[in-house]
Design an enzyme around this catalytic site. Sequence first.
Site, mmCIF file in Angstrom:
data_model
loop_
_atom_site.group_PDB
_atom_site.id
_atom_site.type_symbol
_atom_site.label_atom_id
_atom_site.label_comp_id
_atom_site.label_asym_id
_atom_site.label_seq_id
_atom_site.Cartn_x
_atom_site.Cartn_y
_atom_site.Cartn_z
ATOM 1 N N CYS A 169 30.742 35.055 38.145
ATOM 2 C CA CYS A 169 31.134 33.847 37.580
ATOM 3 C C CYS A 169 30.494 32.316 37.874
ATOM 4 O O CYS A 169 29.801 32.132 38.913
ATOM 5 C CB CYS A 169 32.877 33.256 38.076
ATOM 6 S SG CYS A 169 33.482 31.705 37.457
ATOM 7 N N GLU B 100 33.327 37.857 47.482
ATOM 8 C CA GLU B 100 32.816 36.584 47.006
ATOM 9 C C GLU B 100 32.129 35.952 48.302
ATOM 10 O O GLU B 100 31.021 35.235 47.926
ATOM 11 C CB GLU B 100 33.790 35.651 46.582
ATOM 12 C CG GLU B 100 33.044 34.360 46.037
ATOM 13 C CD GLU B 100 33.979 33.250 45.558
ATOM 14 O OE1 GLU B 100 35.111 33.509 44.999
ATOM 15 O OE2 GLU B 100 33.704 31.988 45.837
ATOM 16 N N SER C 94 42.398 37.053 45.851
ATOM 17 C CA SER C 94 42.353 35.754 46.712
ATOM 18 C C SER C 94 43.199 34.774 46.390
ATOM 19 O O SER C 94 44.345 34.173 46.766
ATOM 20 C CB SER C 94 41.313 35.209 46.851
ATOM 21 O OG SER C 94 41.423 34.172 47.798
ATOM 22 N N HIS D 31 32.708 38.406 41.256
ATOM 23 C CA HIS D 31 32.742 37.919 42.717
ATOM 24 C C HIS D 31 31.261 37.522 43.041
ATOM 25 O O HIS D 31 31.062 36.593 44.114
ATOM 26 C CB HIS D 31 33.353 38.911 43.668
ATOM 27 C CG HIS D 31 34.785 39.127 43.176
ATOM 28 N ND1 HIS D 31 34.696 40.551 42.534
ATOM 29 C CD2 HIS D 31 35.971 38.710 43.009
ATOM 30 C CE1 HIS D 31 36.000 40.587 42.189
ATOM 31 N NE2 HIS D 31 36.692 39.762 42.593
ATOM 32 N N SER E 81 43.233 36.758 37.685
ATOM 33 C CA SER E 81 42.987 38.085 37.218
ATOM 34 C C SER E 81 43.783 38.800 36.478
ATOM 35 O O SER E 81 43.613 40.119 36.206
ATOM 36 C CB SER E 81 42.114 38.857 38.135
ATOM 37 O OG SER E 81 42.571 38.593 39.506
ATOM 38 N N CYS F 10 37.482 26.132 42.486
ATOM 39 C CA CYS F 10 37.091 26.110 41.109
ATOM 40 C C CYS F 10 38.300 25.382 40.184
ATOM 41 O O CYS F 10 39.609 25.425 40.743
ATOM 42 C CB CYS F 10 36.937 27.443 40.355
ATOM 43 S SG CYS F 10 38.371 28.416 40.147
ATOM 44 N N HIS G 103 35.853 39.187 52.074
ATOM 45 C CA HIS G 103 36.315 39.076 50.364
ATOM 46 C C HIS G 103 34.694 39.182 49.952
ATOM 47 O O HIS G 103 33.736 38.698 50.391
ATOM 48 C CB HIS G 103 36.792 37.584 50.214
ATOM 49 C CG HIS G 103 37.102 37.761 48.662
ATOM 50 N ND1 HIS G 103 36.436 37.221 47.666
ATOM 51 C CD2 HIS G 103 38.362 37.710 48.022
ATOM 52 C CE1 HIS G 103 37.078 37.445 46.564
ATOM 53 N NE2 HIS G 103 38.381 37.644 46.809
ATOM 54 N N THR H 109 35.713 30.066 46.073
ATOM 55 C CA THR H 109 36.217 29.227 44.917
ATOM 56 C C THR H 109 37.679 29.193 44.851
ATOM 57 O O THR H 109 38.291 28.601 44.002
ATOM 58 C CB THR H 109 35.486 29.793 43.576
ATOM 59 O OG1 THR H 109 35.720 31.124 43.699
ATOM 60 C CG2 THR H 109 33.983 29.481 43.559
HETATM 61 S S1 SF4 Z 1 38.921 31.900 39.469
HETATM 62 FE FE1 SF4 Z 1 37.328 30.332 39.313
HETATM 63 S S2 SF4 Z 1 35.755 30.948 40.330
HETATM 64 FE FE2 SF4 Z 1 37.007 32.848 40.338
HETATM 65 S S3 SF4 Z 1 36.311 33.702 38.275
HETATM 66 FE FE3 SF4 Z 1 37.934 32.569 37.499
HETATM 67 S S4 SF4 Z 1 36.969 30.437 37.119
HETATM 68 FE FE4 SF4 Z 1 35.388 31.842 38.156
#
Ligand code: SF4
Length: 321
Positions: free
Chosen positions: A104, A134, A231, A82, A274, A202, A132, A172
Amino acid sequence: MSQNSTTQLRVLLAKPRGFCAGVERAIEIVERALALYGPPVYVRHEIVHNKHVVESLRAQGAVFVEELDEIPEGAVTIFSAHGVSTAVVEEAQRRNLPVIDATCPLVTKVHKEGRNHARKGREVILIGHAGHPEVEGTQGRIPGGVHLVSRAEDVAAIDVRDPEKVAYVTQTTLSVDDTRDIIEALRARFPKISGPDVRDICYATQNRQQAVRELVAQVDMLLVVGARNSSNSNRLREIGAESGVPSYLIDDAHGLEPSWLENVRTVGVTAGASAPEKLVQDLIDRLGDFGSVSVEALAGVEEHMQFKLPRQLTGTVASVG
Ligand code: SF4
């Protein structure tokens, strides 16, 4: 719904779903650090928002902490996917902690955009969710303070020095649709605002959201495998709910409530960025307790994104073990 072998359940799987390149990279960073330096290695914040991932790494010797002062002098320290604020980087330097950064690269890109705007004298507005990690990291990377907005309604209340000198960046993992509304409100209030359109969201978030939009048109219920504090997983569930399909976010197969399957013939399944694919397969197995299950994956976008590992970890694992 009781166990009934005559019930036919059709499971439709979204594609893509689950791990993105940023999450794969973050997990690999912890595993390689453990192989190179030996346990324990310390990780600030959950490396990615998934307790199954965290528990598996913990079993291998990773120690998860919320703040750097919980890390002993000299111990290998990993920043989560994050990202972190400049203050955290500086604290790590002050304490001489050997840091490996698993942020990331797409989050790092947003940090850079924000700093560039600040350097050009623009006040930065961050579209994201308060609290959050991030968002906290991005806020703490941009000098001069950041205005945070999470809904289009928040835009009217932003208090800027010069409405001609503002810019925005975004978290993102937001919903593409919600972000569009907020950006429209920003452009209406600040016609000269600089920003990346919706490109900070992203590729993985956009692809998973698009896949769910296609999926929900064909199912009676949507199950999103992912953590409550993830998120992007929350946004996937919201997309299902907004389209009128009962939609549930569950950590794993144990979260499935049998009553949800009443009158359901086609179940849509996806997973946040994730969530490991094994959890999806476990869920399909559990659905098998309620009837005979046929599984199909939707045709969807193939992802080929890969991010480089940090320099400290490349090309040396073989010589360590
Ligand atoms: S969701 Fe997008 S910004 Fe977040 S870790 Fe994965 S690729 Fe990177």
